[in-house]
Enzyme design. Sequence first.
Site, PDB file in Angstrom:
ATOM      1  N   HIS A  34       0.859  -1.180   0.000  1.00 21.60           N
ATOM      2  CA  HIS A  34       0.000   0.000   0.000  1.00 21.60           C
ATOM      3  C   HIS A  34       0.896   1.232   0.000  1.00 21.60           C
ATOM      4  O   HIS A  34       2.138   1.102  -0.025  1.00 21.60           O
ATOM      5  CB  HIS A  34      -0.963  -0.027   1.190  1.00 21.60           C
ATOM      6  CG  HIS A  34      -0.282  -0.256   2.511  1.00 21.60           C
ATOM      7  ND1 HIS A  34       0.606   0.642   3.061  1.00 21.60           N
ATOM      8  CD2 HIS A  34      -0.350  -1.298   3.389  1.00 21.60           C
ATOM      9  CE1 HIS A  34       1.041   0.180   4.227  1.00 21.60           C
ATOM     10  NE2 HIS A  34       0.483  -1.002   4.449  1.00 21.60           N
ATOM     11  N   ALA A  35       0.265   2.405   0.049  1.00 21.02           N
ATOM     12  CA  ALA A  35       1.037   3.643  -0.063  1.00 21.02           C
ATOM     13  C   ALA A  35       2.068   3.809   1.060  1.00 21.02           C
ATOM     14  O   ALA A  35       3.068   4.518   0.881  1.00 21.02           O
ATOM     15  CB  ALA A  35       0.098   4.841  -0.097  1.00 21.02           C
ATOM     16  N   HIS A  37       3.997   1.336   2.307  1.00 20.34           N
ATOM     17  CA  HIS A  37       5.192   0.634   1.809  1.00 20.34           C
ATOM     18  C   HIS A  37       5.881   1.459   0.718  1.00 20.34           C
ATOM     19  O   HIS A  37       7.107   1.556   0.679  1.00 20.34           O
ATOM     20  CB  HIS A  37       4.799  -0.716   1.198  1.00 20.34           C
ATOM     21  CG  HIS A  37       4.190  -1.697   2.154  1.00 20.34           C
ATOM     22  ND1 HIS A  37       2.899  -2.131   2.033  1.00 20.34           N
ATOM     23  CD2 HIS A  37       4.698  -2.335   3.239  1.00 20.34           C
ATOM     24  CE1 HIS A  37       2.646  -3.014   2.995  1.00 20.34           C
ATOM     25  NE2 HIS A  37       3.712  -3.151   3.750  1.00 20.34           N
ATOM     26  N   SER A 185      -2.519  -0.043   6.553  1.00 25.77           N
ATOM     27  CA  SER A 185      -2.031  -1.344   7.002  1.00 25.77           C
ATOM     28  C   SER A 185      -2.577  -2.410   6.064  1.00 25.77           C
ATOM     29  O   SER A 185      -3.711  -2.296   5.587  1.00 25.77           O
ATOM     30  CB  SER A 185      -2.531  -1.617   8.425  1.00 25.77           C
ATOM     31  OG  SER A 185      -2.411  -2.998   8.727  1.00 25.77           O
TER      32      SER A 185
HETATM   33  P1  AMP Z   1       4.669  -5.011   6.755  1.00 27.25           P
HETATM   34  O1  AMP Z   1       4.506  -5.410   5.322  1.00 27.25           O
HETATM   35  O2  AMP Z   1       3.381  -4.747   7.464  1.00 27.25           O
HETATM   36  O3  AMP Z   1       5.592  -5.944   7.509  1.00 27.25           O
HETATM   37  O4  AMP Z   1       5.408  -3.607   6.741  1.00 27.25           O
HETATM   38  C1  AMP Z   1       6.632  -3.434   6.042  1.00 27.25           C
HETATM   39  C2  AMP Z   1       7.195  -2.097   6.388  1.00 27.25           C
HETATM   40  O5  AMP Z   1       6.268  -1.068   6.008  1.00 27.25           O
HETATM   41  C3  AMP Z   1       7.460  -1.915   7.893  1.00 27.25           C
HETATM   42  O6  AMP Z   1       8.686  -1.230   8.067  1.00 27.25           O
HETATM   43  C4  AMP Z   1       6.278  -1.095   8.318  1.00 27.25           C
HETATM   44  O7  AMP Z   1       6.533  -0.310   9.467  1.00 27.25           O
HETATM   45  C5  AMP Z   1       6.058  -0.210   7.108  1.00 27.25           C
HETATM   46  N1  AMP Z   1       4.683   0.322   7.097  1.00 27.25           N
HETATM   47  C6  AMP Z   1       3.525  -0.360   7.279  1.00 27.25           C
HETATM   48  N2  AMP Z   1       2.472   0.468   7.271  1.00 27.25           N
HETATM   49  C7  AMP Z   1       2.956   1.721   7.104  1.00 27.25           C
HETATM   50  C8  AMP Z   1       2.368   3.019   7.024  1.00 27.25           C
HETATM   51  N3  AMP Z   1       1.051   3.208   7.119  1.00 27.25           N
HETATM   52  N4  AMP Z   1       3.188   4.079   6.839  1.00 27.25           N
HETATM   53  C9  AMP Z   1       4.532   3.897   6.737  1.00 27.25           C
HETATM   54  N5  AMP Z   1       5.153   2.707   6.800  1.00 27.25           N
HETATM   55  C10 AMP Z   1       4.376   1.621   6.982  1.00 27.25           C
END
Ligand code: AMP
Length: 279
Positions: A34-35, A37, A185
């Site tokens: 998503h935005a 990432h 998320s």
């Molecule tokens: P995930 O795929 O949920 O494991 O997240 C991968 C990375 O993206 C992690 O470093 C998260 O902290 C970051 N991330 C997830 N959601 C957000 C968000 N809304 N804004 C910024 N970074 C994010």
Amino acid sequence: MKILTTIADMRAAIKPARESRERIVFVPTMGALHAGHLSLVERAKTEGSCIVMSIFVNPLQFGPSEDLSRYPRPVEDDERLAEEAGVDLLFRPSVEEMYSSARTISVTSGKLGSEWEGKSRPGHFDGVLTVVAKLFNIVQPDAAIFGQKDLQQAALVSAMVRDLDMPIDIVIAPIVREVDGLALSSRNRYLSPEQRKAALALNRALNRVREKFAEGETRVAALENAGVSVVAPEPQVGLDYLAVIDSKTFERPTVAQKGNSIIIAARVGTTRLIDNMTL
Ligand code: AMP
């Protein structure tokens, strides 16, 4: 964009960039991009010239009753989004590629790893740090970008590179939110329209605490109560914790200071959401 699924191929693909002394910047994710990432990729491009993203839904960081099997895996959308964002190398290994049956060694996340998120999700941060250490060894980046969204994870990764002498700069990028304040998320996809509306209470609670602090309230208990009173009337939101903490140690001070963080975790239906804000 090159897509690599084995450790050997990933190592071979990164070699030319390393040999030509490009700065390699790594963005680890679990996909369902998503935005939020993509903002990490944007940040990565300001840090270096060879951008590596990993997409790996890491079984080690999921508890037995968590959402590992239903975690979204939109492979084609993810590949397109990563390529459009400017990722050079996408590492998408299988579970078998990452974890051999002979595996016995893992990283332990210590005291910080057993508090807050770690308390609610036993073993979660050991799983996170183990996979991040492995990915760091495979990619050997100069820098890695993590989101503030997962504040405790970012703090633990920073502690790991410090304590285990990993020569990698850890960059923490700000939280990307929907216009109405909901933190992006991958798990937001689980929410029904009604639950999504209820989930806004998390952001409202954080803002309420921030307002109270701006009005001059510094007693941590009073600040936390102000936040809890926003979430409590929401029948669909089951609060796990809301706390004002020191952003580095995650300990609760008695008196809040600028730079402290407010952390919140709650269940909306069966979906567990987390968010945080800096005072
Ligand atoms: P995930 O795929 O949920 O494991 O997240 C991968 C990375 O993206 C992690 O470093 C998260 O902290 C970051 N991330 C997830 N959601 C957000 C968000 N809304 N804004 C910024 N970074 C994010």
